[in-house]
Each structure stands twice: as C-alpha cells, then as structure tokens.
Design an enzyme around this catalytic site. Structure first.
Site, short mmCIF file in Angstrom:
data_model
loop_
_atom_site.label_atom_id
_atom_site.label_comp_id
_atom_site.label_asym_id
_atom_site.label_seq_id
_atom_site.Cartn_x
_atom_site.Cartn_y
_atom_site.Cartn_z
N LYS A 186 27.71 22.58 22.47
CA LYS A 186 27.64 23.93 21.41
C LYS A 186 28.25 24.99 21.49
O LYS A 186 29.05 25.27 22.60
CB LYS A 186 26.17 24.04 21.21
CG LYS A 186 25.38 24.50 22.61
CD LYS A 186 23.71 24.41 22.25
CE LYS A 186 23.08 23.17 22.65
NZ LYS A 186 21.98 22.93 21.70
N ARG A 187 28.19 25.99 20.71
CA ARG A 187 28.95 27.31 21.31
C ARG A 187 28.29 27.91 22.28
O ARG A 187 27.08 27.68 22.75
CB ARG A 187 28.75 28.17 19.93
CG ARG A 187 29.66 27.88 18.86
CD ARG A 187 30.89 27.76 18.94
NE ARG A 187 31.48 29.41 19.25
CZ ARG A 187 32.25 30.16 18.38
NH1 ARG A 187 32.53 29.57 17.27
NH2 ARG A 187 32.54 31.34 18.66
N LYS A 226 21.63 30.40 24.20
CA LYS A 226 21.65 28.87 24.26
C LYS A 226 21.53 28.50 25.62
O LYS A 226 21.24 27.39 25.94
CB LYS A 226 22.86 28.38 23.73
CG LYS A 226 23.03 28.65 22.09
CD LYS A 226 24.25 28.16 21.42
CE LYS A 226 24.43 28.39 20.10
NZ LYS A 226 23.58 27.77 19.08
N LYS A 274 21.43 14.83 15.89
CA LYS A 274 22.50 13.98 16.23
C LYS A 274 22.31 13.05 17.54
O LYS A 274 22.56 11.94 17.33
CB LYS A 274 24.03 14.81 16.26
CG LYS A 274 24.21 15.30 14.95
CD LYS A 274 25.28 16.34 15.28
CE LYS A 274 25.37 17.34 13.97
NZ LYS A 274 26.46 18.59 14.07
N HIS A 297 19.75 32.01 8.70
CA HIS A 297 20.04 31.23 9.89
C HIS A 297 19.97 31.71 11.27
O HIS A 297 20.11 31.23 12.35
CB HIS A 297 21.55 30.75 9.63
CG HIS A 297 21.81 29.67 8.57
ND1 HIS A 297 21.66 28.35 8.81
CD2 HIS A 297 22.39 30.21 7.32
CE1 HIS A 297 22.30 27.97 7.60
NE2 HIS A 297 22.60 29.07 6.82
N THR A 333 21.05 21.73 15.35
CA THR A 333 21.15 20.22 14.73
C THR A 333 21.75 19.39 15.55
O THR A 333 21.64 18.15 15.06
CB THR A 333 22.23 20.67 13.32
OG1 THR A 333 23.26 21.44 13.69
CG2 THR A 333 21.54 21.08 12.15
C1 F55 Z 1 28.69 32.72 12.09
C2 F55 Z 1 29.21 34.31 11.61
C3 F55 Z 1 28.38 35.09 11.69
CL1 F55 Z 1 28.94 36.65 11.27
C4 F55 Z 1 26.88 34.76 11.96
C5 F55 Z 1 26.44 33.62 12.29
C6 F55 Z 1 27.43 32.37 12.31
C7 F55 Z 1 26.95 31.26 12.79
O1 F55 Z 1 27.77 30.29 12.87
N1 F55 Z 1 25.80 30.85 12.61
C8 F55 Z 1 25.28 29.76 12.88
O2 F55 Z 1 26.09 28.76 13.28
N2 F55 Z 1 23.89 29.71 12.98
C9 F55 Z 1 23.29 28.53 13.12
O3 F55 Z 1 22.82 27.72 11.87
C10 F55 Z 1 22.52 26.35 12.11
C11 F55 Z 1 22.22 25.74 10.88
O4 F55 Z 1 21.18 26.44 10.26
C12 F55 Z 1 21.26 26.49 12.96
O5 F55 Z 1 21.07 25.04 13.26
C13 F55 Z 1 21.43 27.04 14.21
O6 F55 Z 1 20.20 27.30 14.96
C14 F55 Z 1 22.07 28.68 14.02
O7 F55 Z 1 22.27 29.19 15.18
#
Ligand code: F55
Length: 841
Positions: free
Chosen positions: A567-568, A573, A682, A374, A678
């Site tokens: 978003k976060r 971002k 939405k 991801h 994502t």
């Molecule tokens: C959470 C904990 C760790 Cl240690 C690393 C990553 C995450 C995390 O929350 N990652 C995350 O949300 N990644 C996101 O995944 C989405 C689904 O595939 C993507 O759409 C997005 O681009 C990506 O940042």
C-alpha cells in the site's frame, strides 16, 4: 477472432511475422486505424507489442458497438444519470478486463495460441493506466466497473494526465521517481476534438444593473484554456452496457489573441501561453492524504470541474426541461473534496448565466450533490488561501462568501447563544491568510455526506464534522462501506480460484451476486476441495516467487509463509511497525542454536508501495526495509527462515499478482486513522488471512467472517487520544523489545545508523504519534500466534475457505446499490435479456 482490419487469420499472422522480422510492415498491422504518432512507433516495437495492439483493437471494435448502443439507449431513455467526479481513476490494465467482460477471453486465448503467442505475454504488454495515488483512485475504478455491470446510466469525469503516478525505482535502497509517460500507445481512449469547453481563469468581476433594474454579474478577461474530451469505454461484466469515462485534456485556447501574438513576432510568449495551458493536465499530484495548497492544483481542480459541469448542463439543456427538474435528472458524487468547486460552479452557472434567483439555484445545487469523505487526517483536509482564490477565481470567491453568509445566518438563528459555533463552522477560516475550508463547503453544498466504513463514518460525526451534525441533524450523514469489484480482484487476478468456486457453485453467478459465495461453507470439510484450494494458493505463490526472482534476484521458498504489506507508504499505515517486527524476528533467529532453528517456520516478508516524493519519513521507511533485506537475505545463519523483499513500483497490475499469493497480509494502521482500506478486502477474497488493528473496514470484515478467522491486535481507537497524551506527560514508554530493535539499528547493523535516526526519534523522543511502541508487544505476540496457526495447515485452510465464503458483503456492487438507493435516488436501466447474458469465461 478478428483483429482490427484483418479479414483472415493468415493475413494477421503474416503481418505480425513481418513486423517481427523486419519492422517494416507496420502500416499493414494498423491499417490506418491508429493515430499517426502510433504508426511511427509501431515499426520499431517488438512482436509481442504488435500482437497486443492487434488484440486490443479487436476488442475495442466490439466495445465501440455496445458503447454507442448504450449511449443512445441512455439518451433515449432520458432518466436520471449519475456523474462520478474524481481527480483520480486508478484503472490499471484494460485488455484482460475487456476480454472477460465481453466473455471472449477463451476465444482470444485460442486465437493467440494458434498464432504462437501466450495470452499472458500479450496482456503484459499493456501499460497500466495509473491516474491515481492509492485507495481513493482505485475505489473510483471499482465503482465504474460496478456501475456498468449493474446497468446504471453513469459517467465518470476526470483529468487526462499526461503523466500518471511516477514509476518507482529502488537504487541503493532509496526510492527514485521516474516519470510515467503512458500515452505512447493507448487504444482505449478516443479523442473527441469536437467536444471542447473553454475554461476561464483570473480576470475580474463586473457588477452592474441592467435596464430592468436587475443586477448583472459577469466575470471578465483573464485567460482561457480549452478542455478537450477524451472518452474511455467502461464495459460492464456480463451485460452489453458500456458506460463512458470522460477525461479532460488541456490545451491553449485557439482564440485569435494567440495568433496575433504569434504574428507580431512575440513567439516566446505565444509558446509560453501554450505551455502554461498544457501544464494543467500534465501531471498527477503524487501525494496521498496530503494537500499542499499549490496554485496549479487548484487550477487542475477548477479546469476539470468547470469542463465537467458545462458538459453536464449542456446535456441537460438538450432535454428542454425546467431547471427545477435538474436534480431529478442529475446526481453528482464528489470523490473527496477535490471536486468541491463543482458546487460553486453550478451555482454560478445558474445565477450568473441562467438568471435564476439565488435561493432557487441553491436548492437545485444542494439536491444535486453528494460528498464522500475519505480521511480524518488533518493534513489531508483541503484548505485554499483566500488571496490565491481571489486571484485565480474571483467570482467563485464571491459566491463562496455568499454561501457562507447565508449558511452562517441560518446557524445564528438556530443557535443564537453559541457565538463560538460560527467561527468553528465558518467556511472561511479566520487565519492569516484566511483560508477556504473545502470540506465545510462540500458539506454545506451537498444533501448527503458519507464516510467509507462504519468506524470512519462514526468518527467524522463525532470529531471533524461534529458541529455540522448538530446543525443539519444526523440524517445528512451516512455510511457506505467501501467495496471492491470481484471481477478484477477475484476472477481476473485469480482465475483458478474463480474456476474452482464456479465448479462448486454451478457457474459464475457469484461474480454478479457475491453473497452466493456463502454456498462454499459446506465444502469447508471437503478434503478434495481443500487440497485444490491449497494447490491454487501454492501455484500463486510460485508465480510471485518467480516475479521476485526476476525483479530482485532473490530466491524465495514458496513453501514459506508469505507475509505481505503493499500500500502507499505512510507513517499512519505503520510499515515501520512491520519492519521493526521483522528485525525482532531476525534477532530471535540469530539467537537460536542451529538445531532450534529447524523448528522455525520460514517466512517471506514482502513490502511494496510508493512514498510521496516529498515525504521524507516515508522514504526513510523504504530505505530501512531495503537495508534490512540486504542484511537478512545474505545472512547464512538465516537461510530460508526469513527473507525480506521490497517489490519495486507497486501498482494495479502488480497487485493482481501479489494479492492471490499472500498467506497473511498486514492492515495495521493506528486505530482510527485508516478510513476504510480496500486491499484488506482483496486479500481475504483471495483466501489470504489478515493481521490487523480494529480500524476502518477491518472491523466489518471481522464481523462478517468471524473473529476466529482474523488476527487482531493493538489499542482501540477510543484509547488513542489518552495514549498520545501519556507519551508527553507519562513515563518513558519505549517497549523493551522495541528498544532492542532500536539498539540494533543504532549499532549500524543495517548500515549508516544516522540514516534512520529520525525514524527512531519520532517514536522514542517525539511523542510516538502513531503508537508504534504501544502496539509493538501485541503485534509481535500476534505474529507468533500466526506462526503457530500456520503450522496447522488444515485449520488454516478452513479459516481461508470460510473467510472467502463470508466476503459477499464487500463487493463494490453492494456499495453502488447503497449509493443509488440512499444518495442518488436512481434506478438501473432495464437491459434486454439477450443483451444481458453473455458467454462467460
Ligand atoms: C489523494 C490526494 C489527496 Cl490531496 C488526499 C488524499 C488522497 C488519497 O489518495 N486518499 C486516499 O487514497 N484515501 C483512501 O481512500 C480509500 C477509499 O475510500 C480508503 O479505503 C482509505 O482508507 C483512504 O486512506
């Protein structure tokens, strides 16, 4: 309508009234069906919550019947199952979804109406299940919905955190984190005290040769922690399938050892053991896209992987099949590298416990696993220190060394001249201390590796995993573009839009086949349809404006353009790009004469999102947004022309209010950094347009809906590296308009300028890694273009309708079918017709 345990509506009504008036007759309401802890609570809770619990229990009863049937049928059918391993499941609320999925929301609404309740109030009583950080966790939740809706025999496995992602308060413009204790009353989980697994940690490895001359390896001593299963039903939409999400909770293993301590008076240490055990599943790590290498996190990972694998193997062994059939019965998908230890654990079970030869076992393992990546951000790629591993999981470290040895031997044979390759691809990084590279282990232990959008899948092949493409060939690497469930993100969040679409398409079939949305295209010139479309958007904006007024005290004009970025909070971002753009807009308005201001299109800039508690720069961005809001929202020169809102505690249920209310939303990451995104999907599915970079799924959204319907800006991912290089070796590069924004901040316009100096320095002095300055001009002119376009409402509406009509590709159903086809090799279960079709509301 029959809430649990009540024979008649009158009985239910009388009971709720009693609870509301006196708080005394709690027992009647719950009729012994809830756990004692809840029973104690219910006498003190307000009447709305009592109505929620009654309604939830009623729907829960229905789900249980179908859940049992589904599980029996799947066991009887005995075909391949998919297991989705994810440390995060960002489920949000369940009741509304359950009502829609079983097709009885209307009935419930009428029932509650009769009793004097508004169904929305009842739904709003529920605490979000927020066991995730952001996109990765929400994706897992959408996948569960699709797997059940498509009748795939599937289980999710995760951790039952006592505390989910923290609740965010804003105090004096700063983020404050509050613990999220969500388990007070959770009717959707079922404790399975009969389903437990003892998980071992620490200890040492004993290798010896048995009487037959065979080497025997055993992992001895250390400590045991017990995993207890909590099961959550996952209903599909318009089908009787109810799958299972199994979450593990940790507790002290009740071996005699603890009691002996207790009996001998060593109370403190017995209690400490218990607390240490319970700590494992206590709290979700709140970092997104950052791995910090803490021991407790590795403990969480192993605890959950070991319990899940044990459960899966136990189920397989009941079928009495040969081990070679394991991959025909079991597919395990790894949601990022967090569950990579499952690979090692399965290999350990097969060789140490079941006595299989290494190669035979390894063949089974690699056929079983698939790994989804991801992120390409280097700070998010998991690495664990070897000494930490050695101490916590000594046997697993040995197995990893062996996996690496055999892997590298193969690489050496294939590429005898490329000595450096071995160091580059080794699962063990030769640093000080040595580190285990989890992504490499996940690749070596899986038969397929996928990215989550085309650009991202291409990038991993050409950057971080380049050598592995050479080693395994390109076919091992594939793309499955993310998707979202239209049930929650259209039908539930935006019921009026869903209803309007259904009225034109002749029913709700589009919720199960989203490509049917393309039948909306002919209505793009239909005046009445357009009018209704616009009215729905307006009503959704009014609803959001009410929420904003209630939670922030700021009154916003629903006729203004709503510009949303939720978003976060993360530098990549680029919420900072957005707020700098807002400041520029503010300066522009201030510089206008009063009569010129009349021509300005009013805009509300809405932000929301959490910063990881230790991520200082992200917290600074939140602070700046709030400070800008304080100034702008109270400036009489500006009035309604610009409002800046930060919505506290953004989560799934808030997203359901915000998403349908946006005119334009921002997906503005530095090109090449956002794997997919994502929320972009939405927003478009709800008739909002997007401003975005050519990054992640924005690219495919643009391809599907047409370039004329997206506001694109900024540099391309292939140019990012050169631009970064230029920042250090070229001339000073701060965009002149951005420099004016910086001057305004430095002048103290938004309070203490020192509070924001790091944010400015990152761009002006420290290389502007995220290219904020490079993209600023293009961003601002695209925002100006948006203002102009919005003034032509008729054209804007056409864009909105056409975009929705062309979003069919982005359903998570398509996504799950692709995984099933190209990675899991699994078919949906046949569900009888009478079970499949339900009344839909
Ligand atoms: C959470 C904990 C760790 Cl240690 C690393 C990553 C995450 C995390 O929350 N990652 C995350 O949300 N990644 C996101 O995944 C989405 C689904 O595939 C993507 O759409 C997005 O681009 C990506 O940042």
């Amino acid at each position: 309508f029959s809430p649990s345990g009540f024979k008649t509506k009158d009985e239910f009504e009388a009971c709720i009234t009693d609870v509301g008036n006196s708080g005394l007759r709690a027992e009647d309401l719950i009729t012994g069906r809830m756990r004692p802890a809840c029973r104690d609570h219910i006498g003190k809770i307000p009447i709305q919550l009592a109505a929620y619990s009654g309604t939830a229990l009623a729907f829960r009863d229905r789900l249980i019947i179908d859940w049992n049937k589904t599980q029996q049928r799947q066991t009887f059918d005995d075909q391949k199952r998919i297991y989705y391993l994810s440390l995060e499941f960002l489920m949000g609320r369940t009741l509304d979804n359950a009502m829609l999925n079983v097709g009885l929301k209307k009935v419930a609404k009428e029932g509650l109406d009769d009793l004097g309740f508004r169904i929305e109030d009842v739904i709003n009583q529920e605490h979000d299940a927020a066991l995730g950080n952001g996109g990765l966790g929400r994706l897992a939740a959408c996948f569960l919905d699709s797997l059940a809706s498509l009748n795939y025999p599937a289980w999710g496995y995760g951790l039952r955190y006592r505390y989910g992602i923290f609740k965010q308060d804003i105090e004096n413009g700063y983020q404050v984190e509050i613990p999220d204790y969500w388990l007070d009353f959770n009717p959707w989980e079922f404790a399975r005290h009969d389903v437990t697994v003892d998980v071992q940690f620490y200890g040492w490895v004993n290798k010896h040769t048995d009487d037959d001359g065979k080497q025997v390896v055993s992992w001895q001593d250390g400590e045991l922690v017990t995993a207890v299963a909590y099961d959550v039903p996952i209903p599909g939409y318009g089908t009787s399938t109810v799958n299972n999400l199994r979450l593990w909770s940790s507790k002290a293993s009740s071996g005699e050892f603890d009691f002996s301590k207790f009996n001998s008076g060593d109370y403190e240490s017995a209690v400490a053991d218990q607390q240490r055990a319970e700590t494992i599943s206590a709290v979700l790590y709140p970092n997104d896209n950052l791995e910090r290498g803490k021991e407790l996190r590795l403990k969480q990972q192993y605890f959950w992987c070991a319990a899940s694998l044990h459960d899966i193997v136990r189920r397989f062994k009941k079928t009495q099949r040969k081990w070679s059939e394991f991959p025909d019965q079991v597919a395990i998908q790894l949601n990022d590298t967090h569950p990579t230890l499952a690979i090692v654990e399965l290999q350990r079970i097969l060789i140490d416990k079941e006595g299989l030869e290494w190669d035979v076992a390894w063949g089974i393992v690699t056929k079983t696993f698939g790994y989804t990546n991801h992120t390409v951000l280097p700070e998010a790629l998991e690495k664990w220190s070897v000494p930490l591993f050695q101490n916590l999981l000594p046997r697993h470290l040995q197995i990893i060394y062996d996996i690496n040895l055999f892997f590298l031997q193969g690489v050496e044979r294939r590429f005898p001249k490329d000595r450096e390759m071995l160091g580059r691809v080794s699962i063990i990084e030769e640093s000080q201390p040595k580190m285990v590279r989890m992504a490499y282990l996940a690749i070596v232990g899986s038969h397929k590796v996928n990215g989550v959008a085309e650009l991202h899948s291409d990038l991993i092949k050409t950057t971080i995993f380049k050598d592995f493409v050479k080693i395994y060939g390109p076919d091992k690497f594939t793309n499955v573009t993310n998707g979202i469930t239209p049930r929650r993100w259209l039908h539930q969040a935006n019921p009026r839009l869903s209803e309007l679409i259904a009225s034109k398409l002749g029913g709700y079939d589009f919720l199960k086949d989203l490509t049917l949305l393309n039948k909306l295209e002919p209505f793009v010139d239909d005046k009445d349809f357009k009018k209704e479309w616009a009215e729905i958007k307006y009503a959704n904006k009014v609803r959001l404006a009410q929420h904003i007024l209630k939670t922030t005290g700021v009154s916003v004009n629903p006729k203004a353009l709503f510009d949303v970025q939720v978003k976060r909070i993360h530098e990549y971002k680029r919420q900072q790009l957005n707020i700098f753009g807002v400041i520029r807009r503010y300066l522009t308005i201030k510089a206008l004469k009063p009569e010129e201001r009349k021509k300005v299109l009013p805009r509300v800039s809405i932000f929301g999102g959490k910063a990881a508690p230790g991520y200082w720069m992200a917290k600074t961005i939140i602070h700046l947004i709030n400070k800008v809001g304080e100034v702008v929202n109270n400036d009489p020169d500006v009035g309604d022309l610009l409002k800046v809102i930060f919505i506290e505690d953004y989560n799934v249920s808030k997203a359901e209010i915000i998403t349908p209310a946006s005119d334009i939303s921002e997906h503005i990451s530095t090109a090449g950094t956002e794997a997919s995104g994502t929320s972009n999907m939405k927003f478009v599915l709800n008739g909002g347009l997007i401003i975005g970079t050519l990054d992640g799924a924005n690219i495919e959204i643009t391809r599907e809906i047409g370039e004329q319907n997206v506001f694109l800006f900024g540099n391309l991912s292939e140019d990012v590296e050169d631009l970064r290089h230029n920042h250090f070796y070229g001339e000073s590069h701060v965009d002149p308009e951005l420099a004016k924004v910086f001057d305004t901040i430095k002048a103290g316009t938004f309070g203490d300028e020192g509070a924001f100096s790091a944010l400015i320095a990152a761009i002006a002095e420290h290389g502007d890694y995220y290219l904020v300055s490079d993209d600023f001009h293009s961003y601002c002119s695209t925002q100006d273009l948006i203002d102009e376009s919005y003034k032509n409402q008729d054209e804007w509406l056409s864009k909105s309708i056409l975009s929705v009509a062309r979003m069919g590709f982005f359903t998570s159903d398509r996504c799950i079918n692709e995984y099933a086809d190209s990675i899991w090799n699994i078919e949906p279960l046949q569900v009888k017709d009478e079970d499949e079709v339900r009344a839909r509301t």
